[in-house]
Design a protein around this motif. Structure first.
Motif, PDB file in Angstrom:
ATOM      1  N   VAL B   8      38.441  32.901  37.237  1.00 54.79           N
ATOM      2  CA  VAL B   8      39.531  33.575  37.935  1.00 54.79           C
ATOM      3  C   VAL B   8      39.712  32.906  39.303  1.00 54.79           C
ATOM      4  O   VAL B   8      38.751  32.393  39.890  1.00 54.79           O
ATOM      5  CB  VAL B   8      39.244  35.105  38.025  1.00 54.79           C
ATOM      6  CG1 VAL B   8      38.034  35.392  38.865  1.00 54.79           C
ATOM      7  CG2 VAL B   8      40.436  35.897  38.507  1.00 54.79           C
ATOM      8  N   GLY B   9      40.942  32.874  39.773  1.00 58.74           N
ATOM      9  CA  GLY B   9      41.236  32.267  41.073  1.00 58.74           C
ATOM     10  C   GLY B   9      41.795  33.315  42.016  1.00 58.74           C
ATOM     11  O   GLY B   9      42.705  34.060  41.645  1.00 58.74           O
ATOM     12  N   ILE B 100      37.824  29.850  43.560  1.00 59.67           N
ATOM     13  CA  ILE B 100      37.639  29.933  42.110  1.00 59.67           C
ATOM     14  C   ILE B 100      36.294  30.609  41.836  1.00 59.67           C
ATOM     15  O   ILE B 100      35.264  30.229  42.402  1.00 59.67           O
ATOM     16  CB  ILE B 100      37.667  28.529  41.466  1.00 59.67           C
ATOM     17  CG1 ILE B 100      38.974  27.792  41.813  1.00 59.67           C
ATOM     18  CG2 ILE B 100      37.451  28.622  39.955  1.00 59.67           C
ATOM     19  CD1 ILE B 100      40.239  28.471  41.346  1.00 59.67           C
ATOM     20  N   ALA B 123      36.789  41.050  32.083  1.00 66.92           N
ATOM     21  CA  ALA B 123      38.070  40.437  32.476  1.00 66.92           C
ATOM     22  C   ALA B 123      38.900  41.438  33.289  1.00 66.92           C
ATOM     23  O   ALA B 123      39.501  41.084  34.311  1.00 66.92           O
ATOM     24  CB  ALA B 123      38.840  39.972  31.240  1.00 66.92           C
ATOM     25  N   ILE B 124      38.892  42.689  32.834  1.00 68.64           N
ATOM     26  CA  ILE B 124      39.605  43.745  33.567  1.00 68.64           C
ATOM     27  C   ILE B 124      39.024  43.894  34.979  1.00 68.64           C
ATOM     28  O   ILE B 124      39.753  44.035  35.965  1.00 68.64           O
ATOM     29  CB  ILE B 124      39.468  45.087  32.795  1.00 68.64           C
ATOM     30  CG1 ILE B 124      40.149  45.002  31.431  1.00 68.64           C
ATOM     31  CG2 ILE B 124      39.974  46.267  33.630  1.00 68.64           C
ATOM     32  CD1 ILE B 124      41.634  44.804  31.496  1.00 68.64           C
ATOM     33  N   MET B 126      37.415  41.557  36.634  1.00 66.37           N
ATOM     34  CA  MET B 126      37.740  40.357  37.423  1.00 66.37           C
ATOM     35  C   MET B 126      39.149  40.488  38.022  1.00 66.37           C
ATOM     36  O   MET B 126      39.382  40.081  39.164  1.00 66.37           O
ATOM     37  CB  MET B 126      37.640  39.086  36.564  1.00 66.37           C
ATOM     38  CG  MET B 126      36.225  38.633  36.230  1.00 66.37           C
ATOM     39  SD  MET B 126      35.191  38.314  37.705  1.00 66.37           S
ATOM     40  CE  MET B 126      34.265  39.833  37.791  1.00 66.37           C
ATOM     41  N   LEU B 127      40.070  41.075  37.261  1.00 65.95           N
ATOM     42  CA  LEU B 127      41.406  41.357  37.818  1.00 65.95           C
ATOM     43  C   LEU B 127      41.299  42.322  38.988  1.00 65.95           C
ATOM     44  O   LEU B 127      41.992  42.182  40.000  1.00 65.95           O
ATOM     45  CB  LEU B 127      42.292  42.008  36.761  1.00 65.95           C
ATOM     46  CG  LEU B 127      43.129  41.152  35.843  1.00 65.95           C
ATOM     47  CD1 LEU B 127      44.093  42.044  35.051  1.00 65.95           C
ATOM     48  CD2 LEU B 127      43.933  40.111  36.636  1.00 65.95           C
ATOM     49  N   LYS B 130      39.998  40.505  41.975  1.00 65.40           N
ATOM     50  CA  LYS B 130      41.098  39.692  42.538  1.00 65.40           C
ATOM     51  C   LYS B 130      42.037  40.575  43.374  1.00 65.40           C
ATOM     52  O   LYS B 130      42.396  40.219  44.502  1.00 65.40           O
ATOM     53  CB  LYS B 130      41.852  39.023  41.368  1.00 65.40           C
ATOM     54  CG  LYS B 130      43.046  38.151  41.735  1.00 65.40           C
ATOM     55  CD  LYS B 130      43.560  37.429  40.477  1.00 65.40           C
ATOM     56  CE  LYS B 130      44.935  36.814  40.659  1.00 65.40           C
ATOM     57  NZ  LYS B 130      44.953  35.667  41.578  1.00 65.40           N
TER      58      LYS B 130
END
Lengths: 151, 151
Positions: B8-9, B100, B123-124, B126-127, B130
């Motif tokens: 993830v960025g 990153i 993944a959720i 990581m969002l 972010k």
């Protein structure tokens, strides 16, 4: 074996989820709007990805088949070099009022950074698939959620 | 080796991302609100997850350390049986105006369905990480996006 495997549950009948991952129209509703071609052995579906500004940023061609009941298989014919020889699979089953999708993107040759990017993007697209089937509106490219400096 | 790896960025300085994954307050802003304890070798951070109705649905204890510059390591001390012996890693580097994050949850013993669920949930989160770093507001549990019939 280097694989991406995600589990997602969709509140909808299995047949609706099946159609969303096994048909040209279905795929265009959650992965990329620019989806053409036909499913079936010996046929191919072509997907193209564009930036929000309209520039093409990638494309893939794949053979979409259903080797078993409740299983959908995408064989990647062309696309990013790292994707050649990989396969994308959707195994569906019902649990109470959910259709459970076990999504796989399998047989990557190496644990490369691009695979880590795709792992994250597939999760985003699984959310888009869930939204499409549950609400009628997914977020296919180019309207997909961007997760890093690559896409 | 059965691993979850996501890329993830985040449009923010590396130090801000580092603090969000290496401190108690940071973790409480994107993973679960109920985060207590201290980072550091020989110390531990405890995270508890609750359903939207307030029922506890899981907890973990972990040692949070920074073995190298720009690397954060969570050693799982207790939690779900499948998590024992696994490790969570955050490798950070800068690319233009992005930090990153190569996120890893590594050394699962088997490719179980629970791992596929965790892959999607990470993944959720990581969002959420972010969003926290870019906007000041993440979506930690119990306000996290639900992805299937397990959570």
């Amino acid at each position: 074996m280097v694989n991406i495997i995600h589990r997602v549950g969709i509140k909808a009948p299995l047949q609706k989820v099946y159609e969303a991952v096994a048909s040209t129209e279905g795929i265009s509703g959650w992965w990329t709007k620019d989806t053409t071609g036909k499913p079936g052995l010996g046929q191919s579906i072509i997907v193209r990805f564009h930036s929000p500004e309209g520039r093409e940023i990638g494309s893939m061609e794949m053979e979409v088949s259903t080797p078993e009941n409740h299983k959908v298989h995408w064989k990647i014919l062309s696309g990013p070099q790292e994707w050649i020889g990989t396969e994308v699979t959707f195994d569906l089953h019902q649990e109470e009022d959910y259709t459970i999708v076990i999504f796989g993107h399998k047989n990557w040759r190496e644990e490369v950074e691009f695979k880590a990017h795709c792992s994250m993007k597939w999760a985003i697209f699984m959310l888009s698939l869930k939204q499409l089937v549950e609400t009628g509106k997914g977020k296919p490219s180019p309207g997909d959620i961007k997760i890093d400096n690559w896409n």
